[in-house]
Design an enzyme around this catalytic site. Sequence first.
Site, PDB file in Angstrom:
ATOM      1  N   GLY A  83      36.235   2.869   6.451  1.00 45.59           N
ATOM      2  CA  GLY A  83      37.514   3.488   6.132  1.00 45.59           C
ATOM      3  C   GLY A  83      38.563   3.286   7.216  1.00 45.59           C
ATOM      4  O   GLY A  83      38.244   3.100   8.392  1.00 45.59           O
ATOM      5  N   CYS A 137      32.241   5.364   7.806  1.00 44.59           N
ATOM      6  CA  CYS A 137      31.020   4.877   7.142  1.00 44.59           C
ATOM      7  C   CYS A 137      30.083   4.150   8.106  1.00 44.59           C
ATOM      8  O   CYS A 137      28.875   4.102   7.866  1.00 44.59           O
ATOM      9  CB  CYS A 137      31.382   3.930   5.999  1.00 44.59           C
ATOM     10  SG  CYS A 137      32.432   4.683   4.750  1.00 44.59           S
TER      11      CYS A 137
END
Length: 396
Positions: free
Chosen positions: A378, A92
């Site tokens: 993540g 991300c």
Amino acid sequence: MRNVAFVEGVRTPFGKAGDKGIYAGTRADDLVVKVIRELLRRHPELPPERVDEVAVAATTQIGDQGLTIGRTAALLSGLPKSVPGFAIDRMCAGAMTAVTTIASGIGFGAYDLAIAGGVEHMGRHPMGEGVDPNPRIVADKLVDPTALVMGQTAENVHDRHPSITKQRTDAYAARSQERYADAVKAGKIGPELVPVATRSEELGWGLATEDEPPRPGTTVEQLAGLKTPFRPHGRVTAGNAAGLNDGATGAILADEDTARELGLPVGMRLVGYSFAGVEPEVMGLGPVPATEKVLARTGLSISDIGLFEINEAFAVQVLAFLDHFGIDQDDERVNPWGGAIACGHPLASSGVRLMTQLSRQFAERPDVRYGITTMCIGIGMGGTVIWENPAFEGAK
């Protein structure tokens, strides 16, 4: 070390991933090309040959998001063949890492000016496509099995913070939709968007000019009835989390003296950045240690921060950050124009969306000196960048 300036950021409208999304018939690399060309179009004072590097992030580096997309996008956008490029991945925080990596090179003196951004076409390339996690990750109990499912990690954050109820996350999500809708109506969101020609087998050619995911008018009562797909009787829903999205972002970064020499605007000045790791099964907590780390390194405190752009992967993750630092969830300094729960989160592209919005907010707020962009990542990380407002009038 030289001062690093964020000149300007732009992005495509964000679309819904899937066969019915606005970008179902559009290539990921073409989204990046639109962004790069728009940056150059907006700044004719920038000679293309002065671009020293192009860094483009993608989480799923396959297909039209592969082949060293920073270099191929630079070629496709019409930059001189002398301009190099590379691809980068930090899930991300891909675009955020593209910016910090380029900024480090500028500060060190390796670059004078460069372009950094990110793209994610989750309709063509769902997160995890083609990956082959080493079985030891689970077999050796390096991480909890839930660590690889982002929605389950958000449920885990709820478990660790029982004071963050579903009612609170739904209220935050409804507020994000409201703030986003208000910002669009006021013309605050829109000027940074790059129109993108789209193609659909059913509808033919079209033009994407606005974000597709927002649901204006969303109420807490509507959110309360949504299913909890990651756990029976859970708390994470499609309404209090970002969706699956497609989109691209990009920004011009420069040594501040170079920006002044070329007549480029200075939207923000980089103060510092940090990335930090947490247990992967509660990856949403990553922004907390990342922010503490960069505050310590810069000698600032959370009270020095006048604006917060926090990526809303999940409402619970934002609330965990705010609770940790003693900030009210309705604080006007936090995501004043709404966030990813409303406009979407095309993974690797989102970091530059946060920066672009903060830069535009700085221009309206000469009373604010410092702002941060922060996001969870993540596999158990967080990233935070602190920026200074060049329009700050407090020192005058």
